[in-house]
Motif scaffolding. Structure first.
Motif, short mmCIF file in Angstrom:
data_model
loop_
_atom_site.label_atom_id
_atom_site.label_comp_id
_atom_site.label_asym_id
_atom_site.label_seq_id
_atom_site.Cartn_x
_atom_site.Cartn_y
_atom_site.Cartn_z
N THR A 1 10.63 6.52 -3.91
CA THR A 1 9.68 5.77 -3.08
C THR A 1 10.42 4.86 -2.12
O THR A 1 10.11 4.81 -0.92
CB THR A 1 8.76 4.92 -3.99
N SER B 1 10.72 2.56 6.91
CA SER B 1 9.96 1.51 7.58
C SER B 1 10.78 0.24 7.76
O SER B 1 10.49 -0.57 8.62
CB SER B 1 8.69 1.17 6.79
N VAL C 1 9.95 6.17 1.64
CA VAL C 1 8.84 5.47 2.27
C VAL C 1 9.23 4.06 2.71
O VAL C 1 9.00 3.65 3.85
CB VAL C 1 7.61 5.39 1.32
N ASP D 1 2.39 1.71 -3.49
CA ASP D 1 1.38 2.14 -4.45
C ASP D 1 1.03 3.61 -4.23
O ASP D 1 0.93 4.38 -5.18
CB ASP D 1 0.11 1.29 -4.30
N ALA D 2 0.83 3.97 -2.96
CA ALA D 2 0.43 5.35 -2.66
C ALA D 2 1.48 6.31 -3.18
O ALA D 2 1.16 7.33 -3.80
CB ALA D 2 0.26 5.52 -1.15
N SER D 3 2.75 5.98 -2.96
CA SER D 3 3.82 6.88 -3.37
C SER D 3 3.95 6.93 -4.90
O SER D 3 4.02 8.00 -5.50
CB SER D 3 5.14 6.44 -2.74
N LEU D 4 3.92 5.76 -5.53
CA LEU D 4 4.04 5.73 -7.00
C LEU D 4 2.89 6.47 -7.66
O LEU D 4 3.07 7.16 -8.66
CB LEU D 4 4.09 4.27 -7.48
N ALA D 5 1.68 6.34 -7.08
CA ALA D 5 0.51 6.98 -7.66
C ALA D 5 0.57 8.50 -7.54
O ALA D 5 -0.19 9.21 -8.17
CB ALA D 5 -0.78 6.45 -7.02
N LEU D 6 1.48 9.01 -6.69
CA LEU D 6 1.64 10.46 -6.57
C LEU D 6 2.66 10.98 -7.57
O LEU D 6 3.04 12.14 -7.53
CB LEU D 6 2.09 10.82 -5.15
N ASP E 1 0.82 -1.22 0.00
CA ASP E 1 0.00 0.00 0.00
C ASP E 1 0.85 1.27 0.00
O ASP E 1 0.53 2.24 -0.68
CB ASP E 1 -0.90 0.03 1.24
N TYR E 2 1.93 1.26 0.82
CA TYR E 2 2.79 2.45 0.89
C TYR E 2 3.42 2.72 -0.47
O TYR E 2 3.50 3.85 -0.92
CB TYR E 2 3.91 2.26 1.92
#
Lengths: 256, 285
Positions: B179, B187, B183, B167-172, B164-165
């Protein structure tokens, strides 16, 4: 197909086919998605609506076995041409996912993440963060605790944070992939209000398996079934007098 | 009446308890043995002065420093190398024959006896690259020894970062590398440090690899550069216990040396745990 749109066309898709390995998942999809309005994709699970949505910001590129043919133009530009910069495309076409996925950072850092990487200066951040959170209808709830971890927010707040995070990058199009399927009805209605507000400035495409939601917020609705685009029309038309038998069966709840 | 399932559960619990109890008991016995025999040898002079009178008196200062150099040196080499290759293997390498071969090589490396690493270090670093018997050769050899552990721990840590992390970053519209850097890595760092912690004890305690690549039987001075030979605690302990001039007389020194080795590993681990919790707090969960 609806006649010419009053605000013009944002996304034109022509004869799009998609395979996962040998599985032909989308067949000859052609659709024109209007600017500054909400277009909903509905259909039973596995019909290809989410897969199709992910073609519009090329998130499917991340799946190694995925192959795509056909043309997708966004604002007149072919996004699958060799010259297209995928990273740049995803700035212009934002995405909100099914499960809220804030980063394990503060609320402020979640919003400023995109703009910072895209080179905006630190000084501009407070204003960008405030504007994005206001557009995401979250500012009033979090303005006094921007340094708190985003993971401490409720599910609905997290999803609005994700919307705000997408807005902070200043996209033209926002794709929503079943954004409310993990949320309660009150959170859902807040997100729907946000979407209705956003369509004034952005082109919205939303995948939903909730037909009432499609009926409530969308201007146009596309019905997908087993990898085919069965019918696409004004939402009122789809729900009141669908042209195809399969559409009627689905919206009247005979299957799905 | 007890059902069979309930009786089975009681037996299983009892076995688990006994196994855990035995492990704890062994550790406590070893610790007690070393502490009770070693604490009388430990004083300021023991940890700050040179060995004297053919190592039957005086301290173990050069061996302490040698072991510290090895820990720092091998970590400085193995951590970046291991983390970078883990990132490549987990995030970039496409599954296929080459990747499979690399993964297999790493697994085999983890099972290779340490004396083989020592011989390789002797052939490669000491002789072929002509670095000579030195801190540098020994650190390089130990780095190779712990590399599989660090790579594996780093890979595991990267894999636990939710998709999810990413995807969220790539989608931005963020690149894959940014990424990973902003991100994924934050972690994953605590898990990577766990790999380092496991390695520290290994580096501090290994004898065979350093014996062949630079550890000295006795040196009356501290090393003056990374190209110098050095004394180290495990080898010093081995020397005192097997080939010293007076094995019986130096018993307290041997236990003292073992105790200091344990304390050093404990202290370095505490530092690593502190760093890990710093990073854990930084990612806001």
């Amino acid at each position: 197909m609806p006649e010419a749109y009053e605000n013009g066309t944002e996304i034109e898709v022509k004869d799009l086919n998609l395979w996962y390995g040998d599985n032909h998942a989308l067949h000859d999809i052609s659709i024109d998605i209007p600017k500054n309005s909400v277009t909903a994709f509905i259909g039973p699970s596995g019909c290809g609506k989410s897969t199709f949505l992910r073609c519009l910001n090329r998130m499917n590129d991340l799946i190694p076995s995925c192959r795509i043919e056909g043309r997708v133009n966004i604002n007149g530009e072919d996004i699958y041409s060799k010259e297209t910069d995928v990273v740049d495309l995803r700035k212009r076409v934002g995405m909100v996912f099914q499960k809220p996925n804030p980063f394990p950072m503060s609320i402020f850092d979640n919003i400023s993440y995109g703009p910072r990487i895209h080179g905006m200066s630190k000084k501009e951040m407070p204003a960008i963060v405030e504007n994005a959170l206001k557009s995401g209808a979250l500012w009033k709830e979090v303005s006094d605790r921007l340094n708190v971890s985003a993971l401490d927010l409720s599910g609905g707040q997290q999803q609005r944070l994700c919307i705000a995070r997408t807005l902070a990058v200043k996209p033209e199009v926002i794709l929503f992939d079943e954004p409310c399927s993990a949320l309660d009805p009150i959170s859902t209605s807040k997100i729907e209000d946000v979407i209705l507000e956003l369509k004034k400035k952005y082109t919205i495409v939303i995948v939903t398996h909730n037909m009432q939601q499609a009926a409530r917020i969308s201007d146009h609705t596309a019905f997908f079934l087993m990898g085919d685009l069965v019918e696409f029309d004004k939402t009122a038309q789809i729900f009141e007098s669908p042209q195809e038998k399969a559409t009627e069966d689905y919206i009247t709840g005979r299957f799905g | 009446m007890f059902s069979n399932a309930k009786i089975n559960e009681k037996i299983a619990f009892a076995l688990l308890k006994i196994a855990t109890g035995m492990v704890v008991a062994f550790v406590l016995v070893i610790l007690y043995y070393i502490v009770s025999n070693g604490y009388s040898a430990i004083n300021l002079e023991f940890i700050t002065s040179m060995p004297r009178n053919r190592m039957t008196e005086g301290g173990i200062f050069p061996a302490i420093m040698g072991t510290m150099y090895l820990i720092v040196g091998s970590m400085a080499i193995a951590m970046p190398l291991g983390i970078l290759s883990a990132i490549y293997l987990t995030e970039y390498a496409k599954p296929g024959k080459t990747t499979w071969a690399i993964e297999m090589a790493i697994s085999n490396l983890a099972g290779t006896p340490s004396v083989v690493f020592g011989l390789f270090g002797l052939a490669m670093f000491v002789k072929y690259l002509n670095i000579g018997a030195s801190i540098l050769s020994a650190s390089l050899t130990l780095a190779l020894l712990i590399l599989p552990v660090i790579i594996r721990a780093s890979q595991e840590a990267l894999l636990t970062v939710p998709k999810d992390y990413r995807d969220a970053s790539l989608a931005l519209g963020v690149t894959k590398w940014e990424t990973i850097r902003r991100v994924v890595l934050p972690s994953a760092i605590p898990g990577m440090i766990t790999g380092a912690i496991l390695s520290i004890g290994r580096v501090a305690g290994e004898t065979a690899p350093i014996l062949l690549t630079g550890a000295a039987y006795f040196l009356p001075r501290l090393p003056d550069s990374v190209y110098s030979q050095f004394m180290a605690l495990p080898y010093h302990l081995y020397v005192l216990a097997t080939s010293g001039t007076n094995i019986a007389q130096t018993r307290p020194l041997q236990y003292g040396t073992a105790l200091i080795l344990l304390l050093i590993v404990l202290c370095v681990n505490l530092v690593a745990v502190t760093i890990r919790s710093h990073y854990k707090n930084k990612i806001k969960r």
